[in-house]
Enzyme design. Structure first.
Site, PDB file in Angstrom:
ATOM      1  CG  ASP A 215     -25.603 -54.886  53.237  1.00 33.14           C
ATOM      2  OD1 ASP A 215     -26.790 -54.843  52.958  1.00 33.14           O
ATOM      3  OD2 ASP A 215     -24.721 -55.095  52.371  1.00 33.14           O
ATOM      4  CG  ASP A 217     -31.353 -54.232  51.312  1.00 31.78           C
ATOM      5  OD1 ASP A 217     -30.524 -53.459  50.797  1.00 31.78           O
ATOM      6  OD2 ASP A 217     -32.527 -54.300  50.930  1.00 31.78           O
TER       7      ASP A 217
HETATM    8  N1  LIG Z   1     -27.891 -54.194  50.373  1.00 30.38           N
HETATM    9  C1  LIG Z   1     -27.358 -54.224  49.150  1.00 30.38           C
HETATM   10  N2  LIG Z   1     -28.113 -53.936  48.073  1.00 30.38           N
HETATM   11  C2  LIG Z   1     -27.577 -53.983  46.825  1.00 30.38           C
HETATM   12  N3  LIG Z   1     -26.302 -54.293  46.586  1.00 30.38           N
HETATM   13  C3  LIG Z   1     -25.520 -54.579  47.625  1.00 30.38           C
HETATM   14  N4  LIG Z   1     -24.227 -54.930  47.682  1.00 30.38           N
HETATM   15  C4  LIG Z   1     -23.923 -55.126  48.987  1.00 30.38           C
HETATM   16  N5  LIG Z   1     -24.994 -54.889  49.772  1.00 30.38           N
HETATM   17  C5  LIG Z   1     -26.008 -54.560  48.947  1.00 30.38           C
END
Ligand SMILES: Nc1ncnc2[nH]cnc12
Ligand SMILES: CSC[C@H]1O[C@H](OP(=O)(O)O)[C@H](O)[C@@H]1O
Length: 299
Positions: A215, A217
């Site tokens: 992703d 974030d």
């Molecule tokens: N955006 C994110 N923040 C923290 N841990 C994660 N693991 C996978 N995506 C994450």
């Protein structure tokens, strides 16, 4: 089987993160429950043979994903692997991407970490014996080399190097935090590689992470902010790739070859031997035996 004493069962350890609760193609599978002076690891350890090499697999959050990142007993996990004879650890982790160029689905091999965790025990040397290991290069370059070759052979879009910022969680970041980390120039974000990598270094194990970007974030202007649902959907598509990388890399590793990671405690222990408590010596015997005379007279 329950084991408490040091036996060489596998020289390669795999710590599976979110989405990776087992590995395909393991032969001669056996499950062991390992007791450690630091408590219980996240789950039983699965021993088996992968591509001809003996491996020990541990699910970081436990099978069924029961343990949140801040509650994982990282010391027990690393100690348990060490007690089985593990010398090299491959960690597999889901991460958020902090850069446009790292797309969900990409593989990153971080070579640096920033530790923002707040309430985790991050050392084996907390009582009775003081040690300060070097951590300037937290990742084993030779394991990362092998992972890079395996990742490229598996057709991954792969980024060699990068900084993994480890947050406490379990909540995801605010936009303000996410933007701040981007200003720091970090590449990926996760919640688990600290203190895992620190403890692996104190235990003189090689350590490298295969980070699966899932992703963007919550900093991205046009992409949706991270959700568990989105992470799991991306992982679902990429777990086969991670398993392929593991299957390819394991037979290429040479855990018995000399490596600086295996000497991390040499010159790191500060406490004078006659000031070490007997209980600390007993508790840490597995780690310090090559450097400290124990009751058994070993050095
Ligand atoms: N955006 C994110 N923040 C923290 N841990 C994660 N693991 C996978 N995506 C994450
Ligand atoms: C279930 S999504 C968030 C979770 O995934 C990552 O864990 P791991 O490194 O074990 O794959 C992240 O750090 C969070 O713990």
């Amino acid at each position: 089987m329950t084991t408490s004493k040091k036996t060489v069962q596998a020289a390669i350890g795999i710590i599976g993160g979110s989405g990776l609760y087992n590995i395909d193609g393991l032969e001669r599978v056996r499950e062991v429950r390992v007791r450690t002076p630091f408590g219980a690891p996240s789950d039983a350890i699965i021993l088996g043979v992968l591509g001809g090499a003996r491996v020990a697999f541990l699910s970081r959050h436990g099978r069924g994903h029961r343990i949140n990142p801040g509650s994982i007993n990282y010391r027990a996990n690393i100690y348990a692997l060490k007690s089985l004879g593990v010398k090299q650890v491959i960690s597999v982790s889901a991460v958020g991407s902090m850069k446009e160029a790292i797309r969900p689905g990409d593989v990153v091999l971080p070579d640096q970490f920033i530790d923002l965790t707040k309430r985790r025990i991050s050392t084996f040397f907390d009582e009775g014996i003081v040690a300060h290991v070097g951590f300037g290069e937290p990742v084993c370059a030779s394991v990362a080399d092998a992972l890079e070759a395996a990742g490229r052979a598996a057709g991954a879009r792969l980024h060699r190097g990068g900084t993994y910022v480890c947050m406490e969680g379990p909540q995801f970041s605010t936009k303000a935090e996410s933007r701040l980390y981007r200003q720091w120039g970090v590449d990926v974000i996760g919640m688990t590689n600290m203190p895992e990598a620190k403890l692996a270094r104190e235990a003189e194990l090689c350590y490298a992470t295969v980070a699966l970007a899932t992703d963007y974030d919550c900093w991205h202007e046009t992409e949706e902010a991270v959700t568990v649902e989105a992470i799991l959907a991306t992982l679902h598509k990429n777990v086969a790739l991670a398993k392929q990388v593991l299957k390819t890399v394991v037979p290429k590793l040479a855990p018995d070859r000399a490596c600086v990671c295996h000497q991390a405690l040499g010159n790191a222990i500060v406490t004078a031997p006659d000031h070490m408590s007997a209980s600390a010596k007993r508790r840490l015997n597995l780690l310090i035996a090559p450097y400290v005379r124990t009751r058994k007279g070993k050095r």
